[in-house]
Write an enzyme that holds these catalytic residues in place. Structure first.
Site, PDB file in Angstrom:
ATOM      1  CD  GLU A  22      -2.844  -1.748   2.046  1.00  0.00           C
ATOM      2  OE1 GLU A  22      -3.831  -0.824   2.354  1.00  0.00           O
ATOM      3  OE2 GLU A  22      -2.175  -1.398   3.706  1.00  0.00           O
ATOM      4  CE1 TYR A  54     -14.605  26.577  -3.169  1.00  0.00           C
ATOM      5  CE2 TYR A  54     -15.886  28.176  -2.517  1.00  0.00           C
ATOM      6  CZ  TYR A  54     -15.571  27.198  -3.328  1.00  0.00           C
ATOM      7  OH  TYR A  54     -16.462  28.207  -4.223  1.00  0.00           O
ATOM      8  CD  GLU A  73      -9.211   4.164  11.331  1.00  0.00           C
ATOM      9  OE1 GLU A  73      -9.540   2.929  12.087  1.00  0.00           O
ATOM     10  OE2 GLU A  73      -8.132   4.226  10.403  1.00  0.00           O
ATOM     11  CE  LYS A  99      -6.480   2.152   2.529  1.00  0.00           C
ATOM     12  NZ  LYS A  99      -5.684   1.433   3.319  1.00  0.00           N
TER      13      LYS A  99
END
Length: 119
Positions: A22, A54, A73, A99
């Site tokens: 990954e 933004y 997280e 993901k």
């Protein structure tokens, strides 16, 4: 008055995960970020200084997504912390990171982590 600004399905290629593949290969992530604040003044003034920029939130998201992490997280927490630091007038933040190609068996759209905080 509470208003929302929502960044929807921001697609970023990044290298997060526990497995070596990954962090080596990477994958696409989709990010959704909602912030709430009193934006009523900007309704009347049409002034960027009276709202939440933004584009600046987008920059924070991109900066944090460049830092490889084991856990989504952790990435979401960093984004939340830095957005709140940049815009202390925010009263609520929700971040969802998906993901899109997790290294798991089965066909799916992805795996998501969502965190939120009210201030």
């Amino acid at each position: 008055m509470t208003s929302k600004i929502i960044i929807e399905n921001l697609k970023i290629y990044a290298y997060h995960g526990v497995l070596a593949e990954e962090t080596l290969i990477g994958t696409y992530y989709l990010l959704n970020v909602e912030v709430q604040a009193d934006l009523w003044k900007a309704v009347g003034t049409d002034d960027l200084n009276d709202t939440i920029n933004y584009a600046a939130i987008n920059d924070i998201i991109h900066q944090e997504m460049k830092i490889p992490s084991n856990l989504m997280e952790h990435v979401a927490g960093r984004i939340l912390k830095n957005v709140k630091l940049a815009f202390p007038q925010i009263s609520f933040i929700k971040i969802k990171i998906t993901k899109t190609n997790p290294p798991m068996t089965g066909e799916m759209h992805g795996v998501s982590v969502e965190i939120e905080n009210q201030f």
